[in-house]
Design a protein around this motif. Structure first.
Motif, PDB file in Angstrom:
ATOM      1  N   TRP A 160      -1.208   4.886  -2.180  1.00  0.00           N
ATOM      2  CA  TRP A 160      -1.822   6.242  -1.774  1.00  0.00           C
ATOM      3  C   TRP A 160      -3.411   6.009  -1.984  1.00  0.00           C
ATOM      4  CZ3 TRP A 160       0.357  10.908   0.126  1.00  0.00           C
ATOM      5  CH2 TRP A 160       1.778  11.004   0.416  1.00  0.00           C
ATOM      6  N   THR A 161      -4.150   6.266  -0.954  1.00  0.00           N
ATOM      7  CA  THR A 161      -5.581   6.586  -1.386  1.00  0.00           C
ATOM      8  C   THR A 161      -5.792   7.840  -1.301  1.00  0.00           C
ATOM      9  OG1 THR A 161      -6.343   6.598   0.916  1.00  0.00           O
ATOM     10  CG2 THR A 161      -6.160   4.430  -0.121  1.00  0.00           C
ATOM     11  N   GLU A 162      -7.181   8.308  -1.946  1.00  0.00           N
ATOM     12  CA  GLU A 162      -7.407   9.918  -2.028  1.00  0.00           C
ATOM     13  C   GLU A 162      -7.324  10.537  -0.246  1.00  0.00           C
ATOM     14  OE1 GLU A 162     -11.091  10.431  -4.000  1.00  0.00           O
ATOM     15  OE2 GLU A 162     -10.373   9.631  -5.966  1.00  0.00           O
ATOM     16  N   THR A 170       4.468  -1.338   5.789  1.00  0.00           N
ATOM     17  CA  THR A 170       5.342  -2.061   4.588  1.00  0.00           C
ATOM     18  C   THR A 170       6.316  -0.982   4.015  1.00  0.00           C
ATOM     19  OG1 THR A 170       3.219  -3.168   4.201  1.00  0.00           O
ATOM     20  CG2 THR A 170       4.934  -2.897   2.267  1.00  0.00           C
ATOM     21  N   ILE A 171       7.359  -1.362   3.734  1.00  0.00           N
ATOM     22  CA  ILE A 171       8.477  -0.392   2.932  1.00  0.00           C
ATOM     23  C   ILE A 171       8.786  -1.296   1.653  1.00  0.00           C
ATOM     24  CG2 ILE A 171      10.257  -1.574   4.448  1.00  0.00           C
ATOM     25  CD1 ILE A 171      11.484   1.260   4.275  1.00  0.00           C
ATOM     26  N   SER A 172       9.031  -0.618   0.750  1.00  0.00           N
ATOM     27  CA  SER A 172       9.153  -1.341  -0.543  1.00  0.00           C
ATOM     28  C   SER A 172      10.881  -1.911  -0.639  1.00  0.00           C
ATOM     29  CB  SER A 172       8.992  -0.343  -1.697  1.00  0.00           C
ATOM     30  OG  SER A 172      10.080   0.735  -1.678  1.00  0.00           O
ATOM     31  N   VAL A 200       7.743  12.125   2.104  1.00  0.00           N
ATOM     32  CA  VAL A 200       6.528  11.541   2.847  1.00  0.00           C
ATOM     33  C   VAL A 200       6.164  10.277   1.917  1.00  0.00           C
ATOM     34  CG1 VAL A 200       4.260  11.560   3.897  1.00  0.00           C
ATOM     35  CG2 VAL A 200       5.694  13.350   3.952  1.00  0.00           C
ATOM     36  N   SER A 201       6.188   9.053   2.156  1.00  0.00           N
ATOM     37  CA  SER A 201       6.022   8.096   1.327  1.00  0.00           C
ATOM     38  C   SER A 201       4.771   7.159   1.775  1.00  0.00           C
ATOM     39  CB  SER A 201       7.536   7.399   1.049  1.00  0.00           C
ATOM     40  OG  SER A 201       7.175   6.171   0.086  1.00  0.00           O
ATOM     41  N   LYS A 202       4.493   6.295   0.997  1.00  0.00           N
ATOM     42  CA  LYS A 202       3.767   5.164   1.288  1.00  0.00           C
ATOM     43  C   LYS A 202       3.966   3.868   0.457  1.00  0.00           C
ATOM     44  CE  LYS A 202      -1.034   3.557   2.375  1.00  0.00           C
ATOM     45  NZ  LYS A 202      -2.515   3.816   2.555  1.00  0.00           N
ATOM     46  N   PHE A 235       9.430   9.686   5.960  1.00  0.00           N
ATOM     47  CA  PHE A 235       8.429   9.429   6.905  1.00  0.00           C
ATOM     48  C   PHE A 235       7.445   8.333   6.013  1.00  0.00           C
ATOM     49  CE2 PHE A 235       4.281   9.567   8.809  1.00  0.00           C
ATOM     50  CZ  PHE A 235       4.403   9.390  10.201  1.00  0.00           C
ATOM     51  N   ASN A 236       7.325   7.277   6.350  1.00  0.00           N
ATOM     52  CA  ASN A 236       6.538   6.346   5.730  1.00  0.00           C
ATOM     53  C   ASN A 236       5.086   5.995   6.350  1.00  0.00           C
ATOM     54  OD1 ASN A 236       5.357   4.218   4.332  1.00  0.00           O
ATOM     55  ND2 ASN A 236       6.996   2.408   5.278  1.00  0.00           N
ATOM     56  N   LEU A 237       4.023   6.283   5.513  1.00  0.00           N
ATOM     57  CA  LEU A 237       2.808   6.236   6.126  1.00  0.00           C
ATOM     58  C   LEU A 237       2.039   4.859   6.369  1.00  0.00           C
ATOM     59  CD1 LEU A 237       1.095   8.983   3.758  1.00  0.00           C
ATOM     60  CD2 LEU A 237       1.302   9.069   6.196  1.00  0.00           C
TER      61      LEU A 237
END
Length: 836
Positions: free
Chosen positions: A559-561, A661-663, A621-623, A656-658
């Motif tokens: 995640w970025t700011e 890429t998915i881990s 909500v994930s990234k 919901f993936n931002l």
């Protein structure tokens, strides 16, 4: 006369340079020719004889006498002896294989020693550089001399019987003559002494910084580990917390691999110590790792825990595969790829015939085990395996994973005969094992993979299926691609068109390539088997009403700011929560910056979905990062037990993936259908939240969705007389159906397991429950109770097209053939009547 002219006329000097070049070429031959370890003794003999030859030349010519300018010639001899010493090291391992940086430094130091013969003619700046490098060389050879100190007594005593033991003293001689060289240099170039000590200081400073960083990282690892053991909730293994908090840099990797892939100080230092192999790769000698290990505390993590972290942070799962036999002399020599793609169905079948060769040609330990890891597209499945035994292709039989593993382990570990096995692995992977690969021989095996294609902006894309395994640096490759009724085909420039939508390529193996064609309307062709019809339909995204009042933010280092700020603006009016230190905490305007700062430091996140109390009103909500633990690395943990036991298929989680890429962790859960899943930008997220809608996972016993291909596979009761659709429709449907069912039902439910067993057997697919195995003889299959099932698709092939006859249809076909034969040959009718 200039120094250069003098050296060019110095026959002994020129001879030394020539012998060094020749010796270096001979030393490198095993590296570039992939020679086996037991074949390198001959190369050492040549390296050793060349050094002895130059010593004799120096003595015979009188050039090694004092006052004859012998110093530069002595360094040429020492360089020859150093090459010989490292050549001998392949046979009698004192140092493990040197790291790349150490090899470069050694070569640079030797070139610098040679250059000192022309020092007088060098520019001032070059003289300073040479003196600085001389300081570096002093530190390096002092280290090597100290490392070999315990062997000096043995080396000297063995000299009377074994002259090659004097190689032990080469670093010490380098150190002594380096000091002699320095004294000569400072007479004519006093300022060179400053550059010399600058080189020493720079090297020591770099080593000190490395050691301090090493110590700091080890302390962090041990502190986090102890903290998790004492204060953790016990749900997750302690190493998970360590992996989340540590910096995944080169020093951390070396710390985790110390004792596995990097040599560390040991009590049993021996001149005749043989090389060890750990973690799927030969141990390397790194002076920085060795010194750091001697000056800091050891990591408290166990070997298994360190391997788990390496798998999670460095994608080292293939190296971590357990071995029954060594594979150090194995190389991949040829890859034969065949693929058939049906654009109108958006599926593809790929066969890879791989030839693995044992470079060893003599000596003990002739049999070696080849292990390969294939990386499959999401939703793809292995549908065939073959091993060539005595020159004949033997196809695999599908059986339970336990039976396959038992048969392979028993035969390989005790009886050392022919088996091959392929197992399903978490994270869209399968592992293939082949044994034995005999010394000097090549062993081919074949793997068949049925997979969906990828739909990308109006094109169907096929990405080559790649693998990890024995080195393929020198492998050759042949590719044949057949695209059925395709249009707008794009292939790499190295491919040649050999027919209508048929392409071929020959050359060096390249794992990274793809091809594409224009997406076509999906056809209604179907495949029929066992009173069921399998077909494919376009998948239309369906969204349902969803009042999402609780938003869980799965925050990690990806995640970025800006990501956090954008999402916060969208969800701040709802109940926003996050998982931190074992608890779900509320995020507010006051603490949001602190929460982000804390969670943003974690390398990856393992979100506990079982802590979501109201899944129907919640959204995660994930990234994702690319690296994280897999579910199998969490096996037997309380976390995984709670995750599986509390999952309710009627109330799937929403994710919901931002990012695209998915881990591995989330990918494993998605494959088991834990989520209603969408991926996209914050703009799409805003639209969904405003409309109070979210995608619905509309899968059931008769429908499965392949999101990447944009298709829905459908199974319905019925039969077909004839169809052009391949049996891969059924295989692909059943694999994804099984994965869906595994996510919804406990594995200990015998009735459920038996149901999936029948599905897997009919389709002949590798799943978490079933593996493919090839054994040497029918007696072996009988001994381990591995039986071929009649009413199944059997191993897939490039000809697996059209419907397979039903059992009653097979009977009618056989009767029809018999009737035709009797009509053509009347005496057969009398024969059958007589038999009756």
């Amino acid at each position: 006369m200039s120094p250069i002219s003098l050296r060019l006329k110095d026959n002994v000097y020129i001879t030394g340079i020539s012998l060094i070049a020749l010796s270096l070429i001979i030393f490198l031959i095993p590296t570039f020719s992939n020679s086996a370890t037991d074949e390198t003794m001959g190369f050492f003999a040549i390296n050793f004889l060349l050094s002895v030859l130059y010593f004799i030349v120096g003595i015979a010519s009188g050039r090694f006498r004092k006052g004859t300018g012998r110093l530069h010639l002595i360094f040429l001899f020492l360089i020859l002896a150093l090459i010989s010493a490292y050549s001998l090291n392949r046979e009698m391992s004192v140092f493990q294989q040197s790291t790349t940086w150490m090899c470069i430094v050694l070569v640079g130091c030797c070139v610098n020693y040679i250059g000192f013969a022309l020092f007088a003619a060098a520019p001032i700046i070059l003289k300073h550089i040479m003196c600085c490098v001389l300081g570096l060389a002093t530190v390096l050879f002092v280290y090597l001399s100290a490392y070999l100190l315990p062997l000096y007594g043995v080396g000297f005593a063995a000299f009377l019987v074994l002259g090659i033991s004097l190689h032990t003293f080469i670093p010490l001689l380098f150190t002594i003559y380096t000091i002699v060289l320095l004294r000569r240099v400072v007479i004519t170039f006093p300022k060179g002494l400053y550059s010399y000590f600058t080189g020493i200081i720079l090297v020591l400073a770099f080593a000190l910084i490395f050691i301090l960083k090493w110590n700091s990282t080890v302390s962090t690892i041990n502190n986090e580990y102890r903290k998790q053991l004492v204060d953790g909730d016990g749900n997750l293994p302690a190493w998970i917390r360590v992996a989340q908090r540590i910096e995944a840099g080169p020093i951390t990797e070396r710390i985790l691999k110390a004792g596995l892939s990097y040599a560390v100080p040991a009590e049993d230092v021996s001149f005749l110590r043989m090389p060890e192999r750990n973690f799927g790769e030969e141990q390397k000698h790194d002076p920085l790792v060795m010194m750091s290990s001697m000056t800091t505390e050891r990591v408290q993590l166990s070997k298994e825990e360190r391997i788990n972290i390496l798998k999670s942070l460095y994608d080292s799962r293939h190296q971590a595969e357990e071995r029954l036999w060594s594979g150090e002399n194995l190389v991949t020599t040829h890859v034969d790829t065949r693929l058939k793609l049906w654009p109108a169905l958006r599926i593809v079948y790929t066969e890879k015939i791989i030839s693995v060769t044992n470079k060893n040609t003599k000596g003990w330990g002739r049999s070696e085990e080849a292990i390969y890891t294939f990386h499959l597209p999401e939703g793809g499945v292995v549908t065939s395996l073959s091993l060539w035994i005595n020159g004949k292709e033997e196809k695999a039989i599908l059986t339970s994973k336990e039976k396959a593993a038992n048969a392979y382990t028993t035969i390989v570990g005790v009886e050392q005969r022919d088996p091959s096995v392929i197992h399903w692995q978490e994270g869209n992977r399968v592992s293939v094992r082949v044994f034995p690969v005999l010394a000097g021989e090549t062993r081919p095996f074949k793997v068949g993979i049925t997979s969906p294609t990828t739909l990308n902006t109006g094109d169907i894309v096929y990405d080559n299926i790649w693998f990890d395994g024995p080195s393929f640096a020198s492998a050759k490759e042949e590719i044949k691609a057949d695209l059925v009724n395709a249009s707008g085909v794009l292939v790499p420039a190295s491919f040649n068109k050999t027919g209508d939508n048929h392409f071929e390529r020959s050359g060096k193996y390249n794992p990274d390539w793809n091809l594409s064609c224009t997406a076509q309307p999906i056809v209604q062709d179907a495949f029929s088997f066992d009173d069921h019809v399998y077909s494919v339909l376009p998948n239309v995204i369906e969204r349902q009403s969803a009042v999402l009042s609780k938003i869980y933010l799965d925050i990690n280092s990806s995640w970025t700011e800006d990501d956090f700020a954008s999402v916060w603006e969208l969800v701040k009016d709802r109940e926003v929560l996050a998982y931190r230190d074992g608890e779900i905490e509320r995020i507010t305007e006051k603490n949001r910056n602190d929460m982000f700062a804390a969670l943003g430091k974690e390398r990856f996140s393992i979100f506990p979905f079982y802590k979501i109390k109201e899944p129907t009103r919640s959204l995660v909500v994930s990234k994702s990062v690319e690296m994280s633990p897999n579910l199998d690395e969490l096996s037997e943990s309380t976390f995984l037990n709670k995750l599986e036991n509390k999952f309710d298929p009627a109330n799937r989680y929403r994710l919901f993936n931002l990012s695209s890429t998915i881990s591995p962790y989330l990918a494993s859960l998605r494959e088991k259908r834990y989520f209603h899943y969408e991926a996209g930008s914050t703009k799409l997220l805003q639209q969904l939240l405003q409309e109070n809608k979210f995608v619905a996972l509309s899968e059931n016993d008769e429908e499965v969705i392949i999101h990447s291909a944009g298709i829905k596979l459908v199974k319905k009761p019925g039969t077909l007389e004839q169809s052009a659709a391949p049996d891969h429709l059924m295989r692909l449907f059943n694999y994804n159906h099984i994965m869906q069912q595994l996510g919804e039902h406990p594995m200990h439910d015998e009735a459920f397991t038996e149901k999936l067993t029948e599905v897997a057997r009919q389709s002949y697919i590798v799943t978490p429950l079933f593996s493919l195995v090839v054994l040497e003889s029918q007696k072996d299959y009988d001994r381990f109770d591995i039986k071929q099932k009649d009413n199944s698709l059997q191993n897939a092939s490039m000809k697996s097209t059209g419907a397979v006859p039903e059992p009653h249809e097979r009977a009618l076909i056989i009767l029809a053939i018999v009737a035709l034969l009797c009509a053509r040959f009347p005496y057969l009718l009398k024969f059958f009547v007589w038999k009756a």
